[in-house]
Design a protein around this motif. Sequence first.
Motif, PDB file in Angstrom:
ATOM      1  N   ASN A 108      -8.762  -0.362   0.663  1.00 37.88           N
ATOM      2  CA  ASN A 108      -8.908  -0.311  -0.801  1.00 37.88           C
ATOM      3  C   ASN A 108      -8.345  -1.574  -1.436  1.00 37.88           C
ATOM      4  O   ASN A 108      -8.961  -2.161  -2.327  1.00 37.88           O
ATOM      5  N   SER A 109      -7.162  -1.978  -0.991  1.00 36.01           N
ATOM      6  CA  SER A 109      -6.552  -3.181  -1.564  1.00 36.01           C
ATOM      7  C   SER A 109      -7.432  -4.396  -1.323  1.00 36.01           C
ATOM      8  O   SER A 109      -7.581  -5.257  -2.192  1.00 36.01           O
ATOM      9  N   THR A 110      -8.013  -4.472  -0.143  1.00 39.22           N
ATOM     10  CA  THR A 110      -8.882  -5.608   0.179  1.00 39.22           C
ATOM     11  C   THR A 110     -10.062  -5.646  -0.787  1.00 39.22           C
ATOM     12  O   THR A 110     -10.373  -6.689  -1.377  1.00 39.22           O
ATOM     13  N   LEU A 111     -10.717  -4.488  -0.968  1.00 38.26           N
ATOM     14  CA  LEU A 111     -11.867  -4.456  -1.881  1.00 38.26           C
ATOM     15  C   LEU A 111     -11.446  -4.768  -3.316  1.00 38.26           C
ATOM     16  O   LEU A 111     -12.159  -5.452  -4.055  1.00 38.26           O
ATOM     17  N   GLU A 112     -10.275  -4.270  -3.709  1.00 38.37           N
ATOM     18  CA  GLU A 112      -9.819  -4.511  -5.078  1.00 38.37           C
ATOM     19  C   GLU A 112      -9.538  -5.991  -5.302  1.00 38.37           C
ATOM     20  O   GLU A 112      -9.866  -6.560  -6.350  1.00 38.37           O
ATOM     21  N   SER A 113      -8.956  -6.637  -4.306  1.00 36.06           N
ATOM     22  CA  SER A 113      -8.676  -8.064  -4.417  1.00 36.06           C
ATOM     23  C   SER A 113      -9.980  -8.868  -4.468  1.00 36.06           C
ATOM     24  O   SER A 113     -10.132  -9.786  -5.270  1.00 36.06           O
ATOM     25  N   THR A 124      -3.273   0.414  12.045  1.00 34.76           N
ATOM     26  CA  THR A 124      -4.677   0.873  12.212  1.00 34.76           C
ATOM     27  C   THR A 124      -5.715  -0.188  11.867  1.00 34.76           C
ATOM     28  O   THR A 124      -5.819  -1.195  12.527  1.00 34.76           O
ATOM     29  N   ASP A 125      -6.505   0.064  10.808  1.00 31.91           N
ATOM     30  CA  ASP A 125      -7.616  -0.839  10.486  1.00 31.91           C
ATOM     31  C   ASP A 125      -7.166  -2.182   9.909  1.00 31.91           C
ATOM     32  O   ASP A 125      -7.945  -3.122   9.820  1.00 31.91           O
ATOM     33  N   GLN A 126      -5.907  -2.264   9.499  1.00 28.45           N
ATOM     34  CA  GLN A 126      -5.479  -3.433   8.732  1.00 28.45           C
ATOM     35  C   GLN A 126      -5.485  -4.733   9.544  1.00 28.45           C
ATOM     36  O   GLN A 126      -5.741  -5.811   9.002  1.00 28.45           O
ATOM     37  N   GLY A 143       0.801  -1.222   0.000  1.00 26.52           N
ATOM     38  CA  GLY A 143       0.000   0.000   0.000  1.00 26.52           C
ATOM     39  C   GLY A 143       0.827   1.262   0.000  1.00 26.52           C
ATOM     40  O   GLY A 143       1.994   1.262  -0.412  1.00 26.52           O
ATOM     41  N   SER A 144       0.221   2.339   0.470  1.00 28.43           N
ATOM     42  CA  SER A 144       0.855   3.645   0.308  1.00 28.43           C
ATOM     43  C   SER A 144       1.484   4.198   1.585  1.00 28.43           C
ATOM     44  O   SER A 144       2.125   5.242   1.550  1.00 28.43           O
ATOM     45  N   ILE A 145       1.280   3.539   2.705  1.00 24.66           N
ATOM     46  CA  ILE A 145       1.734   4.117   3.977  1.00 24.66           C
ATOM     47  C   ILE A 145       2.767   3.246   4.696  1.00 24.66           C
ATOM     48  O   ILE A 145       3.725   3.754   5.272  1.00 24.66           O
ATOM     49  N   TRP A 171       5.582   1.548  -8.401  1.00 23.25           N
ATOM     50  CA  TRP A 171       4.128   1.725  -8.215  1.00 23.25           C
ATOM     51  C   TRP A 171       3.449   1.025  -9.392  1.00 23.25           C
ATOM     52  O   TRP A 171       3.863   1.197 -10.545  1.00 23.25           O
ATOM     53  N   ALA A 172       2.440   0.232  -9.109  1.00 21.74           N
ATOM     54  CA  ALA A 172       1.803  -0.569 -10.165  1.00 21.74           C
ATOM     55  C   ALA A 172       0.393  -0.065 -10.456  1.00 21.74           C
ATOM     56  O   ALA A 172      -0.230   0.547  -9.590  1.00 21.74           O
ATOM     57  N   PRO A 173      -0.116  -0.345 -11.651  1.00 26.39           N
ATOM     58  CA  PRO A 173      -1.540  -0.092 -11.900  1.00 26.39           C
ATOM     59  C   PRO A 173      -2.320  -1.232 -11.233  1.00 26.39           C
ATOM     60  O   PRO A 173      -2.645  -2.228 -11.868  1.00 26.39           O
TER      61      PRO A 173
HETATM   62  C1  UDX Z   1      -4.592   2.956   4.555  1.00 28.23           C
HETATM   63  C2  UDX Z   1      -5.616   2.023   5.234  1.00 28.23           C
HETATM   64  O1  UDX Z   1      -5.204   0.778   5.522  1.00 28.23           O
HETATM   65  C3  UDX Z   1      -6.912   2.027   4.556  1.00 28.23           C
HETATM   66  O2  UDX Z   1      -7.756   1.030   5.030  1.00 28.23           O
HETATM   67  C4  UDX Z   1      -7.417   3.375   4.826  1.00 28.23           C
HETATM   68  O3  UDX Z   1      -8.741   3.528   4.482  1.00 28.23           O
HETATM   69  C5  UDX Z   1      -6.505   4.321   4.100  1.00 28.23           C
HETATM   70  O4  UDX Z   1      -5.195   4.236   4.616  1.00 28.23           O
HETATM   71  P1  UDX Z   1      -3.181   2.422   2.216  1.00 28.23           P
HETATM   72  O5  UDX Z   1      -1.868   2.010   2.754  1.00 28.23           O
HETATM   73  O6  UDX Z   1      -3.200   3.582   1.326  1.00 28.23           O
HETATM   74  O7  UDX Z   1      -4.346   2.646   3.234  1.00 28.23           O
HETATM   75  O8  UDX Z   1      -3.766   1.112   1.504  1.00 28.23           O
HETATM   76  P2  UDX Z   1      -5.067   0.896   0.669  1.00 28.23           P
HETATM   77  O9  UDX Z   1      -6.290   1.323   1.399  1.00 28.23           O
HETATM   78  O10 UDX Z   1      -5.017  -0.497   0.253  1.00 28.23           O
HETATM   79  O11 UDX Z   1      -4.883   1.867  -0.563  1.00 28.23           O
HETATM   80  C6  UDX Z   1      -3.790   1.809  -1.435  1.00 28.23           C
HETATM   81  C7  UDX Z   1      -4.266   2.199  -2.810  1.00 28.23           C
HETATM   82  O12 UDX Z   1      -3.132   2.404  -3.632  1.00 28.23           O
HETATM   83  C8  UDX Z   1      -5.120   1.125  -3.484  1.00 28.23           C
HETATM   84  O13 UDX Z   1      -6.225   1.714  -4.096  1.00 28.23           O
HETATM   85  C9  UDX Z   1      -4.193   0.523  -4.516  1.00 28.23           C
HETATM   86  O14 UDX Z   1      -4.825   0.105  -5.698  1.00 28.23           O
HETATM   87  C10 UDX Z   1      -3.285   1.663  -4.822  1.00 28.23           C
HETATM   88  N1  UDX Z   1      -1.975   1.157  -5.254  1.00 28.23           N
HETATM   89  C11 UDX Z   1      -1.134   0.582  -4.371  1.00 28.23           C
HETATM   90  C12 UDX Z   1      -1.637   1.293  -6.579  1.00 28.23           C
HETATM   91  O15 UDX Z   1      -2.415   1.804  -7.382  1.00 28.23           O
HETATM   92  N2  UDX Z   1      -0.419   0.847  -6.974  1.00 28.23           N
HETATM   93  C13 UDX Z   1       0.461   0.282  -6.133  1.00 28.23           C
HETATM   94  O16 UDX Z   1       1.539  -0.086  -6.587  1.00 28.23           O
HETATM   95  C14 UDX Z   1       0.090   0.141  -4.778  1.00 28.23           C
END
Ligand code: UDX
Length: 488
Positions: free
Chosen positions: A389-394, A408-410, A307-309, A367-369
């Motif tokens: 977001n990743s969970t819903l996408e999967s 946090t929520d993970q 993810g992003s954090i 960073w991937a699409p």
């Molecule tokens: C965190 C929390 O875990 C999440 O539940 C909360 O609501 C927001 O903060 P984060 O680390 O950003 O989230 O993860 P996630 O919620 O999964 O979002 C990451 C997003 O980045 C996803 O939509 C994913 O598709 C996108 N992503 C990630 C990319 O597009 N490319 C990548 O290479 C990695």
Amino acid sequence: SGEEQRPIEEEMTPHVLMFPFPIQGHMPPMLKLAELLSNVGLYVTFVNTEYSHRRFMHHSSALARLEQRPCFRFRTIPDGLPEDDPRPALHFMVIEESLRTRSRESYRELLTPTIGQDPDGWPPVSCVIADAVLPLALDVAEEVGIHVLIFRTGGACSFWAFHCIPELVKVGVLPFPEDANLDEIVSSVPGMEGFLRRRDLPSFCRDVKSSDNIFRLLKTVTTNAARAEAFIINTFESLEAPMLSHVRSLCPITYAVGPLHTFVKTSIPQNELDSSTNSVNMWEEDCDCIRWLDMKLDKSVVYVSFGSIAVLSREELMEFWQGLVDSGKQFLWVVRPDLVAGGSGEKDTIPEDIEEGTRQRGCIVGWAPQDEVLAHPAVGCFLTHSGWNSTLESVTRGVPMICWPFFTDQQVNSRFVSAVWKIGVDMKDKIGRSIVAETINNVMDGEGEELRRSTVEMAEAARISVEKGGSSYIDFLKLVQHIKSFCR
Ligand code: UDX
């Protein structure tokens, strides 16, 4: 029905102002909702911070496309941080505090333009849709007397767990005793009695005192949601019906409109765009990995992203890498420029030995699409940090998960993935090359088939929920009616 298709009369057109927390995980779902509201004819002002807007604009063409719509506009406000601050999302408490203390006036001006007239001739803001983790967005709107709806990017399960934490403090479950057995069941979260262990509670429960800021912020999330006129959440009934009914005991008007990223052209009347806003990024997508996937066999690749954090220590990174290599599987791994703690934030994050050893079997990108990757037939499972977001996408792509939650929520999300929905396995708190390799092999070859079946079923349920007549579709239309009621 004819009701939902009737054009809105000009003088009654509502104007919605949306304000997301300015980080990667919060932007796409809120922007998608904004797009949908614009599709049904509402005016939408979307507020970003100057910094986040620059980054999202730079890496995502969707923003410019939306901006061309006559009734859609972005507005930016400063976040009050120094220009050269890299603003890692991990510092979200700093970003939140800066916004709350330094950006109040700029935000207030957007709600009540001083000149008395809107520069574009739009009607005044009829309601604010505020990110649940951004108290400022709600507080100022209330001060100036504008209706507020709260939007939560996370799931109902973690929302409910957050809500129950003060009660856990009251009954003495928190803080944990020293040497607590983290596998012990916590029986005092209604709806999670049988399966929630101490280790599944949000990460900050382990070592944070109830007086700490993060604890206060997460409490605000649920109290603000309860205080607002309605609550909007990015989840769907078939996934979280029992948790949603707990949420509704707190927030009686809750619209579950997820998974937002799957709403497409045909879903909502007058929707002109397809899912083009799904690709909304703070980093440059490396699309070469799709061509790499094209050369692989069906279900032969492990997709890995935290993810992003989340940040990993260098040791953790190496254990994951060695585990991936030892698994003998092909892997596509997102190593964000700032993934490794203490790294320079530049591409040198990836140690050379990893790059070399990976060439055989893996592909590493910055960073991937992600949605496209998960939709690719070559992907067999997703090693994820369990962000919502990743969970819903999967889920929507029918890809089973290996969960390694960060914070946090993970922790809660991953417990639901494994113990409730049975669409993945939970590897939380475990690290080491052998466990990584073993778990990958188990999910790719062993248990995988069964997990995949359940995930595909859930994907189908998700698809139905956003189609005409589905629960999220209906909740979206109810939300639109609710917003229109402010203008009558
Ligand atoms: C965190 C929390 O875990 C999440 O539940 C909360 O609501 C927001 O903060 P984060 O680390 O950003 O989230 O993860 P996630 O919620 O999964 O979002 C990451 C997003 O980045 C996803 O939509 C994913 O598709 C996108 N992503 C990630 C990319 O597009 N490319 C990548 O290479 C990695």
